[in-house]
Design an enzyme around this catalytic site. Structure first.
Site, PDB file in Angstrom:
ATOM      1  N   TRP A   1     -14.394  -4.916 -11.240  1.00  0.00           N
ATOM      2  CA  TRP A   1     -14.150  -6.334 -10.911  1.00  0.00           C
ATOM      3  C   TRP A   1     -13.187  -6.881 -11.961  1.00  0.00           C
ATOM      4  O   TRP A   1     -13.533  -6.984 -13.136  1.00  0.00           O
ATOM      5  CB  TRP A   1     -15.437  -7.146 -10.919  1.00  0.00           C
ATOM      6  CG  TRP A   1     -15.209  -8.576 -10.481  1.00  0.00           C
ATOM      7  CD1 TRP A   1     -14.504  -9.542 -11.135  1.00  0.00           C
ATOM      8  CD2 TRP A   1     -15.664  -9.192  -9.275  1.00  0.00           C
ATOM      9  NE1 TRP A   1     -14.485 -10.717 -10.434  1.00  0.00           N
ATOM     10  CE2 TRP A   1     -15.188 -10.531  -9.282  1.00  0.00           C
ATOM     11  CE3 TRP A   1     -16.421  -8.756  -8.194  1.00  0.00           C
ATOM     12  CZ2 TRP A   1     -15.478 -11.422  -8.255  1.00  0.00           C
ATOM     13  CZ3 TRP A   1     -16.697  -9.653  -7.166  1.00  0.00           C
ATOM     14  CH2 TRP A   1     -16.231 -10.966  -7.200  1.00  0.00           C
TER      15      TRP A   1
ATOM     16  N   GLU B   1     -12.981  -1.772 -17.364  1.00  0.00           N
ATOM     17  CA  GLU B   1     -13.996  -2.467 -18.142  1.00  0.00           C
ATOM     18  C   GLU B   1     -14.779  -1.419 -18.934  1.00  0.00           C
ATOM     19  O   GLU B   1     -15.182  -0.403 -18.362  1.00  0.00           O
ATOM     20  CB  GLU B   1     -14.975  -3.203 -17.231  1.00  0.00           C
ATOM     21  CG  GLU B   1     -14.362  -4.209 -16.288  1.00  0.00           C
ATOM     22  CD  GLU B   1     -15.297  -4.504 -15.123  1.00  0.00           C
ATOM     23  OE1 GLU B   1     -16.171  -5.385 -15.289  1.00  0.00           O
ATOM     24  OE2 GLU B   1     -15.170  -3.849 -14.071  1.00  0.00           O
TER      25      GLU B   1
ATOM     26  N   ASP C   1     -10.269  -4.571 -19.938  1.00  0.00           N
ATOM     27  CA  ASP C   1     -10.728  -5.895 -19.541  1.00  0.00           C
ATOM     28  C   ASP C   1     -12.090  -6.120 -20.209  1.00  0.00           C
ATOM     29  O   ASP C   1     -13.106  -5.610 -19.762  1.00  0.00           O
ATOM     30  CB  ASP C   1     -10.833  -5.948 -18.016  1.00  0.00           C
ATOM     31  CG  ASP C   1     -11.390  -7.262 -17.498  1.00  0.00           C
ATOM     32  OD1 ASP C   1     -11.769  -8.124 -18.313  1.00  0.00           O
ATOM     33  OD2 ASP C   1     -11.463  -7.414 -16.259  1.00  0.00           O
TER      34      ASP C   1
ATOM     35  N   GLN D   1     -16.446  -9.620 -20.332  1.00  0.00           N
ATOM     36  CA  GLN D   1     -17.872  -9.783 -20.599  1.00  0.00           C
ATOM     37  C   GLN D   1     -18.331  -9.051 -21.850  1.00  0.00           C
ATOM     38  O   GLN D   1     -19.374  -9.375 -22.412  1.00  0.00           O
ATOM     39  CB  GLN D   1     -18.686  -9.322 -19.388  1.00  0.00           C
ATOM     40  CG  GLN D   1     -18.415 -10.168 -18.160  1.00  0.00           C
ATOM     41  CD  GLN D   1     -19.345  -9.871 -17.018  1.00  0.00           C
ATOM     42  OE1 GLN D   1     -20.484  -9.465 -17.205  1.00  0.00           O
ATOM     43  NE2 GLN D   1     -18.877 -10.068 -15.796  1.00  0.00           N
TER      44      GLN D   1
ATOM     45  N   LYS E   1     -14.088 -15.384 -20.408  1.00  0.00           N
ATOM     46  CA  LYS E   1     -15.505 -15.708 -20.439  1.00  0.00           C
ATOM     47  C   LYS E   1     -16.013 -15.991 -21.855  1.00  0.00           C
ATOM     48  O   LYS E   1     -16.118 -17.132 -22.269  1.00  0.00           O
ATOM     49  CB  LYS E   1     -16.323 -14.590 -19.782  1.00  0.00           C
ATOM     50  CG  LYS E   1     -16.116 -14.473 -18.270  1.00  0.00           C
ATOM     51  CD  LYS E   1     -17.028 -13.430 -17.685  1.00  0.00           C
ATOM     52  CE  LYS E   1     -16.816 -13.223 -16.191  1.00  0.00           C
ATOM     53  NZ  LYS E   1     -17.300 -14.325 -15.372  1.00  0.00           N
TER      54      LYS E   1
ATOM     55  N   ARG F   1     -28.268  -8.010 -13.917  1.00  0.00           N
ATOM     56  CA  ARG F   1     -27.391  -8.102 -15.084  1.00  0.00           C
ATOM     57  C   ARG F   1     -28.025  -9.100 -16.052  1.00  0.00           C
ATOM     58  O   ARG F   1     -28.183 -10.273 -15.721  1.00  0.00           O
ATOM     59  CB  ARG F   1     -25.988  -8.578 -14.681  1.00  0.00           C
ATOM     60  CG  ARG F   1     -25.243  -7.613 -13.795  1.00  0.00           C
ATOM     61  CD  ARG F   1     -23.802  -8.034 -13.625  1.00  0.00           C
ATOM     62  NE  ARG F   1     -23.667  -9.286 -12.917  1.00  0.00           N
ATOM     63  CZ  ARG F   1     -22.524  -9.971 -12.823  1.00  0.00           C
ATOM     64  NH1 ARG F   1     -21.438  -9.514 -13.425  1.00  0.00           N
ATOM     65  NH2 ARG F   1     -22.458 -11.087 -12.149  1.00  0.00           N
TER      66      ARG F   1
END
Length: 441
Positions: free
Chosen positions: A137, A210, A243, A246, A272, A404
């Site tokens: 994502w 990620e 990326d 998070q 974020k 999560r």
């Protein structure tokens, strides 16, 4: 009657809001503070996902509140060709945290930062193919959406030309196995790049990844994988884009997740966590790549590039992370949370796997060993919300419901214990409700 049932509010929401995925929680959120959000009945709901995985310092942190108040009086937004002190200071601070990635651009969202990174990679390499993981994502815009494979690909027409994917490594459901049944990720990676090479038109520009695939179900790249992936990229003249929307700014127990593996990417994107709930993102790269991009006329001129207000917030975030030693805290509390969730795994057969790093953990709900159990996962999530805990659950084909869990780095040990207790109670209640004979009674 609960104030959350206010008919006018929900009627207006149904009449005027465009639905953008999933469903809305059955509560009207009036305020948020610390590790909790509060509904219309002023009921505290423990926020185990830091808002949209972004409220790194919890809600309404005093330093963020005071920074916003002070900076908005000075300058919130400027012409994109103007520079302010917060922008240069944040760039300098970020560069110091990631040696080698000395050039920084400040934007608004994760998708926007990935768009810029992909655009830069294409320009610098002169190539156009972008490879990503099958459960990735990276955002909902243009090239970022084309590199997103976990959801949202159907019905929107062709993806960007040159979009390729490889399987994401999954230690719980390995595709390639060693003799002992564990994931043989090195063989899997080699096989994946054989497929990439067979599909490529010899125009491979970059791989975007990620370190922990969050929306993909908290799939962590095994130790050593990142360095091997970087080598695959170098052999093909590709850039590696990481990326860390998070995983960045301490959440995994390192300032950046890539630092555990010692494999610095060519381009790093942040979002974020760097804004602590406000829209702020960053693209970081080497001086060499930035110079090459500039020489070729790199253009990413947006309305909110280099805005002073979010930049000032970013500086405050880094200050708090350093002063409160939140990177170490994420490691310590992450170990405590992992142990607590692992005890639930030992206690309940429906908890198939606990995985992740620091304060970014996943709990996969299954039946019959490893068979996905989306229904039970959804029931546990709903029960937890009723009991005062907000957890986000990922539902993907071929995977169980994966919670999560990413609470604020400022969460207390008592609040962690509360969350663990509510999860256990919610599992118990959901299992009891689904047991034979319950419905009939």
């Amino acid at each position: 009657m609960s104030k959350n049932l206010e008919p006018g509010f929900w009627d207006s929401a149904r009449k005027h809001l465009i639905r953008y995925g999933g469903s809305f929680e059955p509560a009207i959120i009036e305020r948020a503070a610390g590790s909790f959000v509060y509904d219309a009945d002023d009921r505290p709901i423990l926020d185990f996902t830091s808002g949209q995985m972004s409220a790194l310092l919890g809600h309404a942190h005093p330093r963020i509140v005071s920074t916003v108040s002070r900076q908005v009086e000075r300058a919130a937004h400027l012409f994109s060709g103007m520079l302010s002190r917060p922008v240069v200071e944040l760039a300098e601070r970020l560069a110091a945290l990631a040696p080698g990635l000395d050039r920084v651009m400040l934007l608004s969202t994760g998708a926007e930062s990935n768009e810029a990174a992909i655009r830069m990679a294409k320009l610098v390499t002169g190539k156009h193919e972008i490879v990503a993981f099958s459960k990735s994502w990276h955002g909902m815009t243009g090239a970022a959406a084309s590199a997103t494979y976990s959801a949202g690909r159907k019905g929107y027409g062709p993806a960007t030309v040159g979009s390729l994917a490889i399987p994401a490594p999954n230690s719980f459901r390995p595709r390639f196995r060693h003799a002992d049944g564990s994931l043989d990720w090195l063989t899997e990676l080699g096989d994946a790049f054989d497929l990439v090479d067979s599909q490529s038109t010899r125009s491979l520009a970059a791989f975007v990844a990620e370190p922990i695939l969050s929306s993909g179900g908290i799939l962590e790249l095994p130790q050593g994988y990142l360095a091997a992936l970087q080598q695959k990229c170098r052999e093909r003249g590709m850039l590696l884009i990481l990326d860390e929307a998070q995983t960045g700014i301490g959440r995994t127990g390192d300032m950046f997740a890539f630092q555990r593996d010692g494999a610095t990417p060519d381009i790093l994107t942040l979002s974020k966590t760097i804004g602590a709930g406000l829209p702020l993102s960053a693209v970081m790269t080497t001086a060499e790549i930035e110079e090459a991009a500039h020489d070729k006329g790199f253009l990413f001129y947006t309305t909110h590039v280099s805005d002073p207000l979010p930049a000032a917030v970013g500086v405050a975030v880094l200050d708090v992370v350093e002063e409160e030693k939140l990177v170490d805290r994420a490691q310590r509390l992450g170990a405590k949370l992992f142990d607590g969730l692992s005890r639930l795994k030992q206690r309940y057969e429906c908890v198939g796997d606990v995985r992740g790093r620091g304060l970014l953990l996943g709990v996969e709900i299954v039946k019959d060993g490893k068979e996905p159990d989306h229904q039970l996962g959804a029931a546990i999530a709903a029960e937890a919300f009723r009991r005062g805990l907000s957890m986000n659950i990922v539902k993907l084909p071929g995977m169980g419901g994966v919670f999560r869990i990413a609470p604020p780095l400022t969460i207390s040990e008592q609040e962690l214990d509360l969350g663990l207790r509510i999860i256990a109670e919610s599992i118990e209640a959901s299992l009891a409700a689904s047991a034979p004979g319950i419905a009939a009674e």
